[in-house]
Design a protein around this motif. Structure first.
Motif, short mmCIF file in Angstrom:
data_model
loop_
_atom_site.label_atom_id
_atom_site.label_comp_id
_atom_site.label_asym_id
_atom_site.label_seq_id
_atom_site.Cartn_x
_atom_site.Cartn_y
_atom_site.Cartn_z
N TYR A 94 0.78 -1.24 0.00
CA TYR A 94 0.00 0.00 0.00
C TYR A 94 0.81 1.29 0.00
O TYR A 94 0.27 2.34 -0.37
CB TYR A 94 -0.93 0.01 1.22
N HIS A 103 4.80 1.41 -5.22
CA HIS A 103 5.00 2.30 -6.36
C HIS A 103 6.46 2.62 -6.60
O HIS A 103 6.85 2.99 -7.71
CB HIS A 103 4.23 3.60 -6.14
N VAL A 110 1.28 8.44 -7.20
CA VAL A 110 0.83 7.64 -6.06
C VAL A 110 0.79 8.48 -4.78
O VAL A 110 -0.18 8.46 -4.03
CB VAL A 110 1.72 6.41 -5.85
N ASN A 152 -2.30 10.87 -4.97
CA ASN A 152 -3.65 10.40 -5.29
C ASN A 152 -4.04 9.06 -4.70
O ASN A 152 -5.15 8.58 -4.95
CB ASN A 152 -3.83 10.33 -6.83
N ASP A 153 -3.17 8.44 -3.94
CA ASP A 153 -3.48 7.14 -3.35
C ASP A 153 -3.78 7.30 -1.86
O ASP A 153 -2.88 7.47 -1.04
CB ASP A 153 -2.29 6.18 -3.55
N GLU A 194 -4.88 5.14 0.33
CA GLU A 194 -4.38 4.05 1.17
C GLU A 194 -2.91 4.28 1.52
O GLU A 194 -2.49 4.08 2.67
CB GLU A 194 -4.54 2.70 0.45
#
Length: 207
Positions: free
Chosen positions: A62, A66, A97, A100-101, A103
């Motif tokens: 998580y 990336h 990542v 915008n991620d 998690e």
């Protein structure tokens, strides 16, 4: 059997991620995790030998997964590409990542909260960021050899670049629900970091 095992492993990681975010790493127990999964601790230990190993799996899934994709642009030979081009691609891959991620942001916040009273911070660092720094330092050392940038400590330069890359996104750590960024906004952030880095890294080059 293999498909079921992989599915079970993924389920353990997903449930552990939620538990870690809710309770924190230190307070989260394998007993509670087994309860949520509807199984036994013995089953958990068949997949992960310790809570630390499970945390690394959660972080990689998580929060730092990336980095492996981003590092591809650093470790793969890029013919006819200068350092600036590679850094732009690497930076965009990272920030997509990091900005915008949700998690990844949640896990990162959990790591920061726990780092002062457990080893979770260093577990996180070794599971991804340290490898990224080494790969970036190697790329920069090669650029120094080619005369693209001035000679300096490659690892220090790597840390400086990463700091510039995340400088404009740091505020998001403190915002309750930061809004996703458009691709063109991300590219602008990366370009700002790369331009600033290259300007400083070129100091000392004889023209």
């Amino acid at each position: 059997m293999k498909v079921r095992s992989e599915a079970r492993r993924s389920a353990i990681i997903a449930t552990a991620a939620e538990l870690f975010k809710e309770a924190g790493y230190e307070r989260a127990s394998m007993n509670e995790l087994a309860k949520r999964l509807g199984g036994s601790k013995a089953t958990l230990y068949n997949y992960f030998s310790s809570k630390e190993e499970l945390l690394v799996a959660v972080v990689q899934a998580y929060a730092t997964g990336h980095l492996a994709e981003a590092m591809t642009s650093l470790t793969t030979e890029q013919q006819n590409e200068d350092l600036k081009t590679v850094l732009l691609r690497f930076g965009e891959s990272m920030l997509v990542v990091l900005t915008n991620d949700g998690e990844a942001l949640s896990i990162y916040r959990m790591i920061i909260a726990e780092a002062s009273h457990s080893d979770v911070g260093m577990l996180f660092y070794r599971s991804g960021p340290s490898q990224c720094i080494e790969a970036l330092a190697k790329l920069l050392a090669q650029a120094m050899t080619r005369g693209e940038i001035a000679d300096a400590d490659p690892q220090l330069r790597a840390l400086q670049f990463l700091s510039l890359l995340t400088a404009e996104t740091e505020l998001r750590l403190y915002q309750r629900q930061p809004q996703p960024l458009e691709r063109h906004q991300i590219r602008q952030l990366v370009n700002n970091a790369v331009e600033m880095f290259m300007a400083g890294a070129l100091v000392g080059i004889v023209k």
